[in-house]
Enzyme design. Sequence first.
Site, PDB file in Angstrom:
ATOM      1  CG  ASN A 131      -2.128  17.870 -23.299  1.00  0.00           C
ATOM      2  OD1 ASN A 131      -1.288  16.992 -23.114  1.00  0.00           O
ATOM      3  ND2 ASN A 131      -3.332  17.636 -23.780  1.00  0.00           N
TER       4      ASN A 131
ATOM      5  CD  GLU B  79       7.575  16.596 -23.447  1.00  0.00           C
ATOM      6  OE1 GLU B  79       6.909  17.638 -23.258  1.00  0.00           O
ATOM      7  OE2 GLU B  79       7.056  15.506 -23.789  1.00  0.00           O
TER       8      GLU B  79
ATOM      9  CE  LYS C 191      -0.797  13.771 -14.440  1.00  0.00           C
ATOM     10  NZ  LYS C 191      -1.124  14.316 -15.755  1.00  0.00           N
TER      11      LYS C 191
ATOM     12  CD  GLU D 189      -3.693  16.713 -14.577  1.00  0.00           C
ATOM     13  OE1 GLU D 189      -3.869  16.797 -15.796  1.00  0.00           O
ATOM     14  OE2 GLU D 189      -3.280  15.697 -14.003  1.00  0.00           O
TER      15      GLU D 189
ATOM     16  CG  HIS E  72       1.840  16.470 -25.261  1.00  0.00           C
ATOM     17  ND1 HIS E  72       2.737  17.514 -25.322  1.00  0.00           N
ATOM     18  CD2 HIS E  72       2.482  15.463 -24.615  1.00  0.00           C
ATOM     19  CE1 HIS E  72       3.863  17.145 -24.720  1.00  0.00           C
ATOM     20  NE2 HIS E  72       3.741  15.909 -24.281  1.00  0.00           N
TER      21      HIS E  72
ATOM     22  CG  HIS F 194      -0.575  12.087 -26.829  1.00  0.00           C
ATOM     23  ND1 HIS F 194      -1.228  12.773 -25.825  1.00  0.00           N
ATOM     24  CD2 HIS F 194       0.618  11.741 -26.313  1.00  0.00           C
ATOM     25  CE1 HIS F 194      -0.457  12.840 -24.751  1.00  0.00           C
ATOM     26  NE2 HIS F 194       0.674  12.218 -25.021  1.00  0.00           N
TER      27      HIS F 194
ATOM     28  NE  ARG G 142      -3.867  -2.050   2.180  1.00  0.00           N
ATOM     29  CZ  ARG G 142      -3.556  -2.983   3.064  1.00  0.00           C
ATOM     30  NH1 ARG G 142      -2.540  -2.802   3.890  1.00  0.00           N
ATOM     31  NH2 ARG G 142      -4.250  -4.088   3.133  1.00  0.00           N
TER      32      ARG G 142
ATOM     33  CG  HIS H  86       6.370  11.463 -25.736  1.00  0.00           C
ATOM     34  ND1 HIS H  86       5.005  11.446 -25.915  1.00  0.00           N
ATOM     35  CD2 HIS H  86       6.639  12.546 -24.964  1.00  0.00           C
ATOM     36  CE1 HIS H  86       4.476  12.467 -25.267  1.00  0.00           C
ATOM     37  NE2 HIS H  86       5.441  13.153 -24.681  1.00  0.00           N
TER      38      HIS H  86
ATOM     39  CE  LYS I 183       5.180  17.830 -15.272  1.00  0.00           C
ATOM     40  NZ  LYS I 183       5.283  16.503 -15.865  1.00  0.00           N
TER      41      LYS I 183
ATOM     42  NE  ARG J  78      -0.069  18.509 -13.746  1.00  0.00           N
ATOM     43  CZ  ARG J  78       0.139  17.738 -12.696  1.00  0.00           C
ATOM     44  NH1 ARG J  78      -0.398  18.066 -11.537  1.00  0.00           N
ATOM     45  NH2 ARG J  78       0.878  16.659 -12.791  1.00  0.00           N
TER      46      ARG J  78
END
Length: 517
Positions: free
Chosen positions: A400, A347, A305, A392, A403, A407, A283, A419, A382, A396
């Site tokens: 993107n 980036e 993330k 978000e 992207h 993507h 956990r 990427h 960032k 934020r």
Amino acid sequence: MNIILYGPPGSGKTTVGHTLAAQLGRTFIDADVLIAERAGRTIPQIFAEAGEAEFRRMESEVCAELGAQNNLVIAPGGGALLSEANRRKLEKSGVVFCLRADAETLLARLSAAGDRPLLAGPNPAEKLNALLAARRTLYDSFPEQVSTVDQSPAQVSVVILERLQPHEIPLRAPGLQHDILLGYGLLERLPEILRERELTGPTLLVTDENIFRTLDAGRQKTFAHRLPSVVLPAGEQHKNLATLERLYTEFLKHGLDRNSIVIALGGGVLGDMVGFAAATFMRGVRWVNVPTTLLSMVDASLGGKTGVDLPQGKNLVGAFHPPALVISDPLVLNTLPTAERAAGMAEVIKHTLIDDAEQFAELETASAFGSAAQLARNLSVKVRVVQEDPFEKGRRATLNLGHTIGHGVEAASGYQLRHGEAIAIGLHAELLIANNLKWTPPEITERVLAVLRRFGLPTHCPGLEVAHIRQLMSADKKKSGGQLKFALPRGVGDVVWGVTVPEDMIMEALWAVTGGG
Ligand SMILES: NC(=O)c1ccc[n+]([C@@H]2O[C@H](COP(=O)([O-])OP(=O)(O)OC[C@H]3O[C@@H](n4cnc5c(N)ncnc54)[C@H](O)[C@@H]3O)[C@@H](O)[C@H]2O)c1
Ligand SMILES: [Zn+2]
């Protein structure tokens, strides 16, 4: 970590080297002096009697030897780093500061010293200019540039000492409370940093095979071998549940418990996966992220993330589980393959477009990127955005940029494009949309394209099908309310989010970047 001083004749490598070494209580080694001592002859004698090839062989030997040592201040010979192999040997061991001055200053210093063979014979200025022109690309390729014009050796030393100071960047937002330490040589100090920050307990280091191989060949060996470690296969195709299961098994095998620390030493793939394993094992255990790619230093390691891919798509299983600390050492980027470095630049460039017009302008003329100061400044974009909008809800979404289309391009290439490469193409397409909306003039697009190309990124994807890209863009999980939302630039350093774009404009931009495929 060694400190390596390089630069043209007269730039002060030796005098600054002595001063800096004295200030740091280190040994200073002038590689040419060492070669001459060993040969029992002067460098011109070696050239005359044994030939240049023999001198270069001795020089390579010395570079290898010095690169295997630690805590030295080294001045390699003027031509030493023209050899890629010598450069790699020394850069693996430390940071190179390239000392610079204009031809006039260099010539004045050389004349005052009086003993440089370069100045023998007629027209020394012409000779010096020819040498500077021939080596300019090499000198420019070091991210750490130090001007020595109108500076005493002591003043130059102070500048270098300042640049060696690590950056400590706090990240403070609800659920995100940790520091980012960024500086040269932090990797070899990792065990000590963990102790200082009381990140103690049973510790396991996880890395991937490429990183283990490259770092292991350098001096980092010392620390990688001191910590129990697990080496995973490299690549996005291993960012999956099977590798995750293997990680849990390794955690158990190494006796990790709730008080343990897991260290992720690697790029975004490794960080995402190890972070997710840390989020879910018992956990949740603490982890430390040590990013080793440009992309993960400025982007993937920040924001909390974590996750792995499913056969159905990328990052479909994940958790929010920020590390207790991020430790970035720009020296690890020296072994990064060129294409991976370029991918990270996408980036970096994106961040400058979002909130750093000044750094964008720097990139327009820079030949190299990757100094600690440049990295700290770029990743702070960032950090600021995430702090401002941790949940978000708004700003934020500017991260993107590039992207929404990127993507789609990445997926349409069957992930053959990296990427960052796809994001570069996405940036291009989204800038065209911004032009079409009359938000940004075409000159801005041209400037961004020039910077993308300058750092080795593609801006077109001929061969990909417009309809296919468009279809895959719709699968983007970031779409909201069934409509694609774009982040679009209004200028350099100013990006607006949540924009819906007429369908024909999207298609037009896709046609332009694919060449109508
Ligand atoms: N969590 C987030 O917020 C976030 C954000 C952006 C991207 N990501 C994820 O990051 C991943 C991409 O990360 P990446 O671009 O770092 O790729 P990566 O982790 O696959 O690394 C690229 C390659 O470089 C090698 N490598 C890494 N460091 C090296 C070094 N110092 N020297 C030599 N080789 C080295 C790796 O072994 C790998 O082969 C994707 O999975 C993406 O989903 C996550
Ligand atoms: Zn990205």
